[in-house]
Write an enzyme that holds these catalytic residues in place. Sequence first.
Site, mmCIF file in Angstrom:
data_model
loop_
_atom_site.group_PDB
_atom_site.id
_atom_site.type_symbol
_atom_site.label_atom_id
_atom_site.label_comp_id
_atom_site.label_asym_id
_atom_site.label_seq_id
_atom_site.Cartn_x
_atom_site.Cartn_y
_atom_site.Cartn_z
ATOM 1 N N TYR A 161 0.814 -1.213 0.000
ATOM 2 C CA TYR A 161 0.000 0.000 0.000
ATOM 3 C C TYR A 161 0.851 1.268 0.000
ATOM 4 C CZ TYR A 161 -4.034 -2.921 0.991
ATOM 5 O OH TYR A 161 -5.018 -3.862 0.910
ATOM 6 N N LYS A 232 3.562 -13.918 6.428
ATOM 7 C CA LYS A 232 3.916 -14.932 5.427
ATOM 8 C C LYS A 232 5.433 -15.059 5.382
ATOM 9 C CE LYS A 232 2.627 -17.873 2.255
ATOM 10 N NZ LYS A 232 2.006 -19.152 2.669
ATOM 11 N N ASP A 333 -1.886 -17.691 5.585
ATOM 12 C CA ASP A 333 -2.906 -18.555 4.993
ATOM 13 C C ASP A 333 -3.529 -19.470 6.041
ATOM 14 O OD1 ASP A 333 -0.084 -19.171 4.464
ATOM 15 O OD2 ASP A 333 -0.803 -21.164 3.969
ATOM 16 N N ASP A 357 -5.793 -6.430 5.701
ATOM 17 C CA ASP A 357 -6.919 -6.102 4.834
ATOM 18 C C ASP A 357 -7.761 -7.352 4.580
ATOM 19 O OD1 ASP A 357 -8.614 -4.745 3.178
ATOM 20 O OD2 ASP A 357 -7.131 -4.246 1.665
#
Length: 466
Positions: A161, A232, A333, A357
């Site tokens: 972002y 991640k 995930d 998000d």
Amino acid sequence: MQTTYNQLPLPQGGEAIQYADGKFTVPDHPIIPFIEGDGTGRDIWRASQRVFDAAVEKAYGGKRSVKWFEVYAGEKAFREFKTWLPDDTVSAARDLRVSIKGPLTTPVGGGIRSLNVALRQILDLYSCVRPVKYYAGVPSPVKHPEKLDVVIFRENTEDVYAGVEFREGTPEVKKLIDFLNNDLLKGGKKKVREDSGVGIKPISITGTKRLVRRAIEYALEYGRKSVTLVHKGNIQKFTEGAFREWGYEVAVEEFREQTVTERESWILGNVEANPKLTVEENAALIEPGIEFGSDDFRKELYAEVKHVLDTIGKSHSNGQWKKKVLINDRIADSIFQQVIIRPEEYAILACPNLNGDYISDACAAQVGGLGIAPGANIGDGFAVFEATHGTAPKYADKDVINPGSVMLSGVMLFEFLGWKEAAKLIESSMEKTIQQKFVTYDFERQMQGATKVKTSEFATRMIENM
């Protein structure tokens, strides 16, 4: 401070909220800027403001009131001032410190920059706070939505972002790809395809630590049992993996007496179960298969166990670690299934921007959707509370949209101001209205025997239920 913004004078009888030494000082009649929003924002803001004012009047009998002050952004600003985000709007948000807004237009694939992202970056609103919990009576796609009660802290200024990206085919992207392929990646197997668009993903120590610090402070203030770092890092080792490492550093270095990491809890728990356990035996319990590792790996693990026992073996022993805020981490995930099948195990999720998000919307879907999902963007000295959904322009001015997202963002605003009585009135009257099955169309179509009502009618019933 200015006396007018966007050619409008400040409301009489109000005062600006002040900020000094890390604390807000809130007068009894604060001036709070609002952006009604685009599309359906007009309907939901009108309904929400009525509810806010009724709650404050009911709670404080005229001793307190909000002096609302409209500022402009989005389509209304462009029509009036030929700019999507006037400088005076930003100045008002900065000078008056605490604001609230409806949804704003953000075209996909070009056009104007995201106004939401712009406000966050201009005011350095680095912490996006999204509480997600279930209100009785709300239709849900899961069997036990009441088990989910989390607060998501999303880093708000970095990650993808940050807006550092280059379009495919441009001289700029060719220059960047040439530098990557012919300099940084020279001699290796990795290459960036020449027909790529390229985005940069910055994650900093500063951005990470202040976000995680705020999450831990919230956990301590509100008695939350854990803070989970969502990342991640198994793939993106030097960005999201670093987010995990720096998050643990904040916990250990700045909140040592109040926190325990998950691995530390295993080590301490093993000793309590067997006080005669050796360091080597303890290490084998927290890392099954240690015998297949290298000598250096085993030495590092033994050193970790010894360090934990030496540093917090006394202060966190005898079950004391169970009373601390648990700091753990989960792969991004994995957390998507965890919040569905084991939601009760999570209290606060601290995330880089993109992960935050995604997971915010995924959690909101379990408790009624974005229509009743509140949010806040908070920095040092500034806060903007906001609806978390889009503008839904095809429903604009039809008085049909669920106003819950803005109303519950108002709950967050009043809690932030310390006006907890008003916040509780709004929250409880909304839940009661929903339990009465007096709801807007999005809920009515999922609830047997419900009465479909207009946005304004929902607000009126809420006020009556106060």
